[in-house]
Design an enzyme around this catalytic site. Structure first.
Site, short mmCIF file in Angstrom:
data_model
loop_
_atom_site.label_atom_id
_atom_site.label_comp_id
_atom_site.label_asym_id
_atom_site.label_seq_id
_atom_site.Cartn_x
_atom_site.Cartn_y
_atom_site.Cartn_z
N LYS A 139 0.83 -1.21 0.00
CA LYS A 139 0.00 0.00 0.00
C LYS A 139 0.87 1.26 0.00
CE LYS A 139 -4.35 -1.72 1.82
NZ LYS A 139 -5.42 -1.59 2.80
N LYS A 199 -5.58 -10.61 -6.52
CA LYS A 199 -6.80 -11.00 -5.80
C LYS A 199 -7.97 -10.08 -6.17
CE LYS A 199 -7.04 -8.37 -1.62
NZ LYS A 199 -7.52 -8.25 -0.29
N LYS A 229 -11.73 -5.02 -3.28
CA LYS A 229 -12.72 -3.96 -3.16
C LYS A 229 -12.20 -2.68 -3.80
CE LYS A 229 -13.49 -4.13 1.37
NZ LYS A 229 -14.10 -4.14 2.72
P1 AMP Z 1 -11.20 -6.41 3.52
O1 AMP Z 1 -12.23 -6.35 2.47
O2 AMP Z 1 -9.84 -6.12 3.00
O3 AMP Z 1 -11.55 -5.69 4.79
O4 AMP Z 1 -11.17 -7.95 3.91
C1 AMP Z 1 -12.17 -8.55 4.67
C2 AMP Z 1 -11.91 -10.02 4.78
O5 AMP Z 1 -12.12 -10.66 3.52
C3 AMP Z 1 -10.48 -10.40 5.18
O6 AMP Z 1 -10.55 -11.54 6.01
C4 AMP Z 1 -9.82 -10.72 3.87
O7 AMP Z 1 -8.76 -11.63 4.04
C5 AMP Z 1 -10.96 -11.35 3.09
N1 AMP Z 1 -10.83 -11.14 1.64
C6 AMP Z 1 -10.85 -9.95 0.97
N2 AMP Z 1 -10.67 -10.14 -0.36
C7 AMP Z 1 -10.55 -11.48 -0.54
C8 AMP Z 1 -10.35 -12.33 -1.69
N3 AMP Z 1 -10.25 -11.82 -2.92
N4 AMP Z 1 -10.27 -13.66 -1.50
C9 AMP Z 1 -10.39 -14.19 -0.25
N5 AMP Z 1 -10.58 -13.46 0.86
C10 AMP Z 1 -10.65 -12.13 0.73
#
Ligand code: AMP
Ligand code: TRP
Length: 332
Positions: A114, A196, A199
């Site tokens: 980041k 990956k 968002k």
């Molecule tokens: P975040 O959206 O970054 O706050 O992530 C929320 C949760 O979703 C965390 O546990 C991440 O590890 C999981 N996560 C986010 N994107 C992915 C993805 N593309 N594949 C698997 N897990 C994800």
């Protein structure tokens, strides 16, 4: 009381990566661990590590709360709350800053990634983010933390911090274990299967949002990048795009990639993609209906107030006991 803790940042709309990597695992754990209490929160303080529009942030908090409930968490077994509303999270963060080392934080790959993308104004909070996260988990003595693969390193640091504190003050924190789903630890982008699904990816074609309509879902799957050999085969190393789709299919249908290949081995990519689009849409339809209902009712206020009250009682006690252990304060 045995506990399980997890959180998601209210930044951007939820996609099936977050769903399959985190939320769904959480819901499944509630069924397999009926003797555990679940602390689930909206990690809004974490969102401040990068610039946010306050109006959008408020909306995203409500939307995430609604989505958690819509995805089927059992509210009897869960305290659902907003992180910033329990100031013990901030206090624990400050206290744990003294148990994390600069070198450890400098090694965090998410920080490095980041920070590299930003040329100026890298916030101190982006650097210390894993300490806040450790506090979120240790406050409730979590035994397990269901997360996607990208949070594994943060969990390892949380364990290190817990062990360091325990070594210094005597057994005080439960050392948590990450629970990372086998098949969907890292759901990949539909447009670039080397990255990956994220968002923050501005390319709408790279992901399926939990709020996408059936028509959009099918369109996104149809345009997902695969390969040109036309053979339905599961090989995440050499056929990344197709294997990612097979994993999504297998996870939603609660089967194995091998079984999916067996079902579609005579089919072409188009047929497989149509079937996948259909099962994603079918899976998301009831979630979307519940989400709409929650967004248009007052139910969330009561749910979040109750979650806050329960979690806060525990959290305040834990911080007070920790301060005492560290020798802080005068009378209490
Ligand atoms: P975040 O959206 O970054 O706050 O992530 C929320 C949760 O979703 C965390 O546990 C991440 O590890 C999981 N996560 C986010 N994107 C992915 C993805 N593309 N594949 C698997 N897990 C994800
Ligand atoms: N850092 C996590 C993410 O970006 C969100 C999070 C914050 C979290 N605190 C947590 C996840 C505690 C699990 C437990 O995905």
């Amino acid at each position: 009381m045995k506990t399980i803790v997890s959180g998601i940042q209210p930044t951007g709309e939820l996609n099936i990566g977050t769903y399959l990597g985190s939320i769904r695992n959480f819901v499944a754990l509630q069924k397999s661990h009926p003797d555990h209490h679940f602390f689930l929160f909206i990690a809004d303080t974490h969102a401040l590590t990068v610039p946010q529009d306050p109006v959008q942030l408020r909306k995203a908090i409500k939307s995430l709360a609604a989505m958690y409930v819509a995805c089927g968490i059992n509210l009897e077994q869960t305290s659902l709350f907003v992180q910033s509303e329990i100031t013990a999270h901030q206090e624990m963060d400050v206290l744990l800053q003294s148990f994390a080392y600069m070198g450890e934080l400098e090694r965090m790959t998410q920080y490095k990634d980041k920070a590299q993308k930003q040329t100026e104004g890298i916030r101190a909070s982006l650097f210390t983010y894993p300490v806040l996260m450790a506090g979120d988990i240790l406050l409730y003595d979590a035994e397990y933390v269901p997360v996607g693969d990208d949070q594994k390193q943060h969990l390892e640091l949380t364990r290190t911090i817990a062990e360091r504190v325990n070594h210094q003050v005597g057994d005080f924190f439960t050392v948590p274990k990450p629970l990372i789903p086998e098949l969907t630890a890292r759901v990949m982008s539909l447009q670039n299967p080397d990255q990956k699904m994220s968002k923050s990816d501005p390319n709408v074609k790279s992901k399926i949002l939990l709020t996408d309509s059936e028509a959009i879902i099918k369109k996104r799957i149809r345009s997902a990048v695969t390969d040109s050999d036309g053979i339905i085969e599961y090989n995440p190393a050499s056929k990344k795009g197709l294997s990612n789709l097979i994993q999504i299919y297998a996870a939603l249908e609660e089967t194995t990639p091998e079984q999916v290949v067996e079902t579609f081995k005579e089919a072409n990519y188009q047929t497989f993609k149509e079937a996948l689009g259909e099962i994603i849409a079918t899976h998301l339809a009831p979630i979307q209906a519940r989400y709409e209902r929650l967004m248009n009712s007052n139910e969330l206020t009561e749910i979040l107030d109750r979650g806050k009250a329960d979690a806060e009682t525990l959290a305040i006690k834990k911080v007070q006991r920790f301060k005492k252990k560290l020798g802080l304060g005068f009378k209490r």
